[in-house]
Motif scaffolding. Sequence first.
Motif, PDB file in Angstrom:
ATOM      1  N   CYS A  10       0.839  -1.198   0.000  1.00  0.00           N
ATOM      2  CA  CYS A  10       0.000   0.000   0.000  1.00  0.00           C
ATOM      3  C   CYS A  10       0.874   1.248   0.000  1.00  0.00           C
ATOM      4  O   CYS A  10       1.822   1.340   0.786  1.00  0.00           O
ATOM      5  CB  CYS A  10      -0.884   0.019   1.243  1.00  0.00           C
ATOM      6  SG  CYS A  10      -1.860  -1.476   1.492  1.00  0.00           S
ATOM      7  N   TYR A  11       0.511   2.198  -0.853  1.00  0.00           N
ATOM      8  CA  TYR A  11       1.267   3.446  -0.897  1.00  0.00           C
ATOM      9  C   TYR A  11       0.354   4.600  -1.285  1.00  0.00           C
ATOM     10  O   TYR A  11      -0.248   4.591  -2.364  1.00  0.00           O
ATOM     11  CB  TYR A  11       2.422   3.343  -1.896  1.00  0.00           C
ATOM     12  CG  TYR A  11       3.231   4.617  -1.985  1.00  0.00           C
ATOM     13  CD1 TYR A  11       4.103   4.968  -0.959  1.00  0.00           C
ATOM     14  CD2 TYR A  11       3.092   5.472  -3.058  1.00  0.00           C
ATOM     15  CE1 TYR A  11       4.838   6.144  -1.019  1.00  0.00           C
ATOM     16  CE2 TYR A  11       3.826   6.651  -3.134  1.00  0.00           C
ATOM     17  CZ  TYR A  11       4.687   6.977  -2.103  1.00  0.00           C
ATOM     18  OH  TYR A  11       5.407   8.149  -2.155  1.00  0.00           O
ATOM     19  N   ASN A  12       0.244   5.560  -0.404  1.00  0.00           N
ATOM     20  CA  ASN A  12      -0.472   6.821  -0.648  1.00  0.00           C
ATOM     21  C   ASN A  12      -1.814   6.648  -1.355  1.00  0.00           C
ATOM     22  O   ASN A  12      -2.133   7.396  -2.280  1.00  0.00           O
ATOM     23  CB  ASN A  12       0.417   7.784  -1.439  1.00  0.00           C
ATOM     24  CG  ASN A  12       1.473   8.432  -0.579  1.00  0.00           C
ATOM     25  OD1 ASN A  12       1.483   8.294   0.642  1.00  0.00           O
ATOM     26  ND2 ASN A  12       2.383   9.154  -1.209  1.00  0.00           N
ATOM     27  N   GLU A  22     -11.251   4.047  -1.061  1.00  0.00           N
ATOM     28  CA  GLU A  22     -12.363   3.097  -1.187  1.00  0.00           C
ATOM     29  C   GLU A  22     -11.926   1.836  -1.913  1.00  0.00           C
ATOM     30  O   GLU A  22     -12.339   0.731  -1.579  1.00  0.00           O
ATOM     31  CB  GLU A  22     -13.543   3.751  -1.901  1.00  0.00           C
ATOM     32  CG  GLU A  22     -14.835   2.993  -1.707  1.00  0.00           C
ATOM     33  CD  GLU A  22     -15.185   2.763  -0.237  1.00  0.00           C
ATOM     34  OE1 GLU A  22     -15.673   1.653   0.078  1.00  0.00           O
ATOM     35  OE2 GLU A  22     -14.966   3.644   0.607  1.00  0.00           O
ATOM     36  N   TRP A  23     -11.061   1.980  -2.915  1.00  0.00           N
ATOM     37  CA  TRP A  23     -10.544   0.797  -3.616  1.00  0.00           C
ATOM     38  C   TRP A  23      -9.760  -0.097  -2.665  1.00  0.00           C
ATOM     39  O   TRP A  23      -9.901  -1.316  -2.691  1.00  0.00           O
ATOM     40  CB  TRP A  23      -9.661   1.205  -4.782  1.00  0.00           C
ATOM     41  CG  TRP A  23     -10.397   1.795  -5.949  1.00  0.00           C
ATOM     42  CD1 TRP A  23     -11.739   1.691  -6.222  1.00  0.00           C
ATOM     43  CD2 TRP A  23      -9.841   2.575  -6.999  1.00  0.00           C
ATOM     44  NE1 TRP A  23     -12.033   2.360  -7.369  1.00  0.00           N
ATOM     45  CE2 TRP A  23     -10.893   2.916  -7.883  1.00  0.00           C
ATOM     46  CE3 TRP A  23      -8.555   3.030  -7.284  1.00  0.00           C
ATOM     47  CZ2 TRP A  23     -10.698   3.674  -9.029  1.00  0.00           C
ATOM     48  CZ3 TRP A  23      -8.357   3.787  -8.427  1.00  0.00           C
ATOM     49  CH2 TRP A  23      -9.415   4.099  -9.288  1.00  0.00           C
ATOM     50  N   LEU A  24      -8.928   0.504  -1.824  1.00  0.00           N
ATOM     51  CA  LEU A  24      -8.150  -0.290  -0.876  1.00  0.00           C
ATOM     52  C   LEU A  24      -9.059  -0.980   0.124  1.00  0.00           C
ATOM     53  O   LEU A  24      -8.875  -2.159   0.424  1.00  0.00           O
ATOM     54  CB  LEU A  24      -7.105   0.566  -0.156  1.00  0.00           C
ATOM     55  CG  LEU A  24      -6.275  -0.166   0.904  1.00  0.00           C
ATOM     56  CD1 LEU A  24      -5.572  -1.393   0.324  1.00  0.00           C
ATOM     57  CD2 LEU A  24      -5.273   0.791   1.530  1.00  0.00           C
ATOM     58  N   THR A  52      -2.826   6.827   4.626  1.00  0.00           N
ATOM     59  CA  THR A  52      -2.963   5.402   4.318  1.00  0.00           C
ATOM     60  C   THR A  52      -2.863   4.538   5.566  1.00  0.00           C
ATOM     61  O   THR A  52      -3.666   3.636   5.778  1.00  0.00           O
ATOM     62  CB  THR A  52      -1.912   4.963   3.282  1.00  0.00           C
ATOM     63  OG1 THR A  52      -2.157   5.668   2.058  1.00  0.00           O
ATOM     64  CG2 THR A  52      -1.962   3.470   3.027  1.00  0.00           C
ATOM     65  N   VAL A  53      -1.899   4.794   6.437  1.00  0.00           N
ATOM     66  CA  VAL A  53      -1.718   3.951   7.616  1.00  0.00           C
ATOM     67  C   VAL A  53      -2.935   4.028   8.536  1.00  0.00           C
ATOM     68  O   VAL A  53      -3.311   3.027   9.154  1.00  0.00           O
ATOM     69  CB  VAL A  53      -0.399   4.266   8.354  1.00  0.00           C
ATOM     70  CG1 VAL A  53      -0.465   5.577   9.120  1.00  0.00           C
ATOM     71  CG2 VAL A  53      -0.018   3.125   9.278  1.00  0.00           C
ATOM     72  N   CYS A  54      -3.596   5.166   8.624  1.00  0.00           N
ATOM     73  CA  CYS A  54      -4.822   5.287   9.423  1.00  0.00           C
ATOM     74  C   CYS A  54      -5.922   4.405   8.850  1.00  0.00           C
ATOM     75  O   CYS A  54      -6.642   3.739   9.588  1.00  0.00           O
ATOM     76  CB  CYS A  54      -5.291   6.735   9.485  1.00  0.00           C
ATOM     77  SG  CYS A  54      -4.170   7.825  10.369  1.00  0.00           S
ATOM     78  N   LEU A  55      -6.029   4.388   7.519  1.00  0.00           N
ATOM     79  CA  LEU A  55      -7.007   3.534   6.870  1.00  0.00           C
ATOM     80  C   LEU A  55      -6.706   2.061   7.170  1.00  0.00           C
ATOM     81  O   LEU A  55      -7.602   1.291   7.504  1.00  0.00           O
ATOM     82  CB  LEU A  55      -6.995   3.785   5.363  1.00  0.00           C
ATOM     83  CG  LEU A  55      -8.041   3.085   4.520  1.00  0.00           C
ATOM     84  CD1 LEU A  55      -8.282   3.878   3.247  1.00  0.00           C
ATOM     85  CD2 LEU A  55      -7.661   1.678   4.182  1.00  0.00           C
TER      86      LEU A  55
END
Length: 120
Positions: A10-12, A22-24, A52-55
Amino acid sequence: MPKVSVSIPCYNVCTYNEQGAEWLRTAIESVLTQTHTDIELLLVNDGSTDDTVCLLREFTDDDRVEVITQDNRGYPGARNTGIEEGDGEYYAFIGQDDVWEPQLLERQLAYLESSEDNVV
């Protein structure tokens, strides 16, 4: 030991466009809702500079999920981290914007365990 280690580099995802987060989420949920549930899901945060890390932490209530944060090493480096950190008998990979059908792992494992092949 889980049967399958699954990793998502995962990146940005929150920066790319409005739909990235939403895709992630959809990719992660497609792994966690597999009919084969003996998995670990390694979410490899590859040095993101956005939220990203919060998600990713939204999913840590599931004991099958581990968030790994590293300095940016690029997609291959994040993929390698998933291999290095995984404990599964098998390894599976999914992109941060991909979706798996619910029986993907079940079908792949059935094939692997009934053939002499070692890659699907």
